[in-house]
Design a protein around this motif. Structure first.
Motif, PDB file in Angstrom:
ATOM      1  N   LEU A  37       0.736  -1.012  -0.103  1.00 51.14           N
ATOM      2  CA  LEU A  37      -0.168  -0.108  -0.073  1.00 51.14           C
ATOM      3  C   LEU A  37       1.002   1.250  -0.065  1.00 51.14           C
ATOM      4  O   LEU A  37       0.532   2.269  -0.549  1.00 51.14           O
ATOM      5  N   ILE A  38       2.088   1.269   0.692  1.00 51.99           N
ATOM      6  CA  ILE A  38       3.109   2.411   0.807  1.00 51.99           C
ATOM      7  C   ILE A  38       3.471   2.637  -0.487  1.00 51.99           C
ATOM      8  O   ILE A  38       3.499   3.741  -1.094  1.00 51.99           O
ATOM      9  N   SER A  39       4.009   1.442  -1.121  1.00 51.29           N
ATOM     10  CA  SER A  39       4.573   1.512  -2.462  1.00 51.29           C
ATOM     11  C   SER A  39       3.607   2.373  -3.467  1.00 51.29           C
ATOM     12  O   SER A  39       4.029   3.057  -4.281  1.00 51.29           O
ATOM     13  N   ARG A  40       2.125   1.695  -3.491  1.00 50.84           N
ATOM     14  CA  ARG A  40       1.379   2.456  -4.401  1.00 50.84           C
ATOM     15  C   ARG A  40       1.131   3.717  -4.185  1.00 50.84           C
ATOM     16  O   ARG A  40       0.908   4.568  -4.953  1.00 50.84           O
ATOM     17  N   GLN A  41       0.964   4.056  -3.037  1.00 53.18           N
ATOM     18  CA  GLN A  41       1.061   5.530  -2.673  1.00 53.18           C
ATOM     19  C   GLN A  41       2.057   6.445  -3.138  1.00 53.18           C
ATOM     20  O   GLN A  41       1.898   7.478  -3.677  1.00 53.18           O
ATOM     21  N   ILE A  42       3.129   5.953  -2.831  1.00 52.41           N
ATOM     22  CA  ILE A  42       4.225   6.642  -3.576  1.00 52.41           C
ATOM     23  C   ILE A  42       4.498   6.745  -4.963  1.00 52.41           C
ATOM     24  O   ILE A  42       4.526   7.731  -5.499  1.00 52.41           O
ATOM     25  N   GLU A  43       3.871   5.715  -5.460  1.00 48.95           N
ATOM     26  CA  GLU A  43       3.919   5.736  -6.993  1.00 48.95           C
ATOM     27  C   GLU A  43       2.758   6.737  -7.516  1.00 48.95           C
ATOM     28  O   GLU A  43       3.075   7.386  -8.566  1.00 48.95           O
ATOM     29  N   ARG A  44       1.706   6.681  -6.973  1.00 44.45           N
ATOM     30  CA  ARG A  44       0.437   7.747  -7.102  1.00 44.45           C
ATOM     31  C   ARG A  44       1.100   9.069  -7.003  1.00 44.45           C
ATOM     32  O   ARG A  44       0.733   9.998  -7.638  1.00 44.45           O
ATOM     33  N   SER A  45       1.865   9.498  -5.930  1.00 45.24           N
ATOM     34  CA  SER A  45       2.169  10.737  -5.475  1.00 45.24           C
ATOM     35  C   SER A  45       3.140  11.083  -6.768  1.00 45.24           C
ATOM     36  O   SER A  45       2.955  12.344  -7.133  1.00 45.24           O
ATOM     37  N   VAL A  46       4.287  10.199  -7.154  1.00 45.51           N
ATOM     38  CA  VAL A  46       4.856  10.629  -8.146  1.00 45.51           C
ATOM     39  C   VAL A  46       4.175  10.956  -9.529  1.00 45.51           C
ATOM     40  O   VAL A  46       4.591  11.841 -10.183  1.00 45.51           O
ATOM     41  N   TYR A  47       3.414   9.925  -9.788  1.00 43.96           N
ATOM     42  CA  TYR A  47       2.431  10.530 -10.762  1.00 43.96           C
ATOM     43  C   TYR A  47       1.824  11.850 -11.004  1.00 43.96           C
ATOM     44  O   TYR A  47       1.698  12.439 -11.845  1.00 43.96           O
ATOM     45  N   GLU A  48       1.220  12.151  -9.726  1.00 43.19           N
ATOM     46  CA  GLU A  48       0.636  13.305  -9.609  1.00 43.19           C
ATOM     47  C   GLU A  48       1.558  14.674  -9.467  1.00 43.19           C
ATOM     48  O   GLU A  48       1.135  15.699 -10.287  1.00 43.19           O
ATOM     49  N   MET A  49       2.773  14.435  -9.174  1.00 44.71           N
ATOM     50  CA  MET A  49       3.858  15.494  -9.394  1.00 44.71           C
ATOM     51  C   MET A  49       4.551  15.724 -10.619  1.00 44.71           C
ATOM     52  O   MET A  49       4.853  16.594 -11.113  1.00 44.71           O
ATOM     53  N   THR A  50       4.599  14.568 -11.660  1.00 44.88           N
ATOM     54  CA  THR A  50       5.188  14.391 -12.662  1.00 44.88           C
ATOM     55  C   THR A  50       4.505  14.368 -13.967  1.00 44.88           C
ATOM     56  O   THR A  50       5.068  14.488 -14.952  1.00 44.88           O
ATOM     57  N   GLY A  51       3.462  13.502 -13.743  1.00 43.89           N
ATOM     58  CA  GLY A  51       2.392  13.113 -15.016  1.00 43.89           C
ATOM     59  C   GLY A  51       3.048  11.936 -15.433  1.00 43.89           C
ATOM     60  O   GLY A  51       2.808  11.399 -16.686  1.00 43.89           O
ATOM     61  N   LYS A  52       4.066  11.160 -15.166  1.00 41.56           N
ATOM     62  CA  LYS A  52       4.600  10.122 -15.536  1.00 41.56           C
ATOM     63  C   LYS A  52       4.202   9.066 -14.595  1.00 41.56           C
ATOM     64  O   LYS A  52       4.560   8.867 -13.461  1.00 41.56           O
ATOM     65  N   ARG A  53       3.544   7.831 -15.359  1.00 42.44           N
ATOM     66  CA  ARG A  53       3.603   6.527 -14.451  1.00 42.44           C
ATOM     67  C   ARG A  53       4.895   5.908 -14.480  1.00 42.44           C
ATOM     68  O   ARG A  53       5.716   5.625 -15.327  1.00 42.44           O
ATOM     69  N   PRO A  54       4.901   5.215 -13.274  1.00 36.26           N
ATOM     70  CA  PRO A  54       6.208   4.256 -13.277  1.00 36.26           C
ATOM     71  C   PRO A  54       6.317   3.196 -14.083  1.00 36.26           C
ATOM     72  O   PRO A  54       5.138   2.719 -14.468  1.00 36.26           O
ATOM     73  N   GLY A  55       7.584   2.768 -14.918  1.00 36.59           N
ATOM     74  CA  GLY A  55       7.506   1.890 -15.817  1.00 36.59           C
ATOM     75  C   GLY A  55       7.420   0.433 -15.094  1.00 36.59           C
ATOM     76  O   GLY A  55       7.362   0.284 -13.776  1.00 36.59           O
ATOM     77  N   PRO A  56       7.602  -0.718 -15.741  1.00 35.44           N
ATOM     78  CA  PRO A  56       7.619  -2.125 -15.037  1.00 35.44           C
ATOM     79  C   PRO A  56       8.755  -2.129 -14.506  1.00 35.44           C
ATOM     80  O   PRO A  56       9.823  -1.660 -14.644  1.00 35.44           O
ATOM     81  N   LYS A  57       8.671  -3.000 -13.221  1.00 37.70           N
ATOM     82  CA  LYS A  57       9.785  -3.224 -12.246  1.00 37.70           C
ATOM     83  C   LYS A  57      10.437  -4.439 -12.920  1.00 37.70           C
ATOM     84  O   LYS A  57       9.893  -5.333 -13.176  1.00 37.70           O
ATOM     85  N   LEU A  58      11.955  -4.273 -12.978  1.00 34.40           N
ATOM     86  CA  LEU A  58      12.617  -5.612 -13.652  1.00 34.40           C
ATOM     87  C   LEU A  58      13.180  -6.196 -12.360  1.00 34.40           C
ATOM     88  O   LEU A  58      13.685  -5.688 -11.424  1.00 34.40           O
ATOM     89  N   ALA A  59      13.101  -7.685 -12.892  1.00 28.78           N
ATOM     90  CA  ALA A  59      13.698  -8.375 -12.153  1.00 28.78           C
ATOM     91  C   ALA A  59      15.075  -8.735 -12.184  1.00 28.78           C
ATOM     92  O   ALA A  59      15.466  -8.955 -13.586  1.00 28.78           O
TER      93      ALA A  59
END
Length: 92
Positions: A37-59
């Motif tokens: 939940l924290i990780s998703r909230q961070i991603e959502r906040s970054v999207y709101e600030m930058t307008g860019k969605r995070p890319g896929p996470k690479l293993a």
């Protein structure tokens, strides 16, 4: 990087909701649910600030030896075929 652990007290209602989420996502602990939940909230906040969605996470595969990366790959050419082996690509 070193992480710090904090103990958090939650209400019975919140614990029940976390347990339902844990079961739904198939996570091992409710702590993992909170981290998700924290990780998703961070991603959502970054999207709101930058307008860019995070890319896929690479293993990263750490299981190979270092010298394997220097070894040339042996691939058969497109026209070559081995007996009993189907060439790669789409099935027809």
């Amino acid at each position: 990087m070193q992480t710090k652990q904090n103990l958090v007290e939650v209400s019975a209602d919140l614990e029940h909701r976390l347990e339902l989420l844990r079961q739904h996502y198939g996570l091992p602990t409710t702590t993992a649910v909170i981290e998700l939940l924290i990780s998703r909230q961070i991603e959502r906040s970054v999207y709101e600030m930058t307008g860019k969605r995070p890319g896929p996470k690479l293993a990263i595969d750490n299981t190979k030896d270092e010298h394997d990366a220097d070894r040339p790959q042996q691939l058969s050419g497109a026209g070559e075929s081995q007996q009993g082996v189907r060439p790669s690509g789409r099935a027809r």
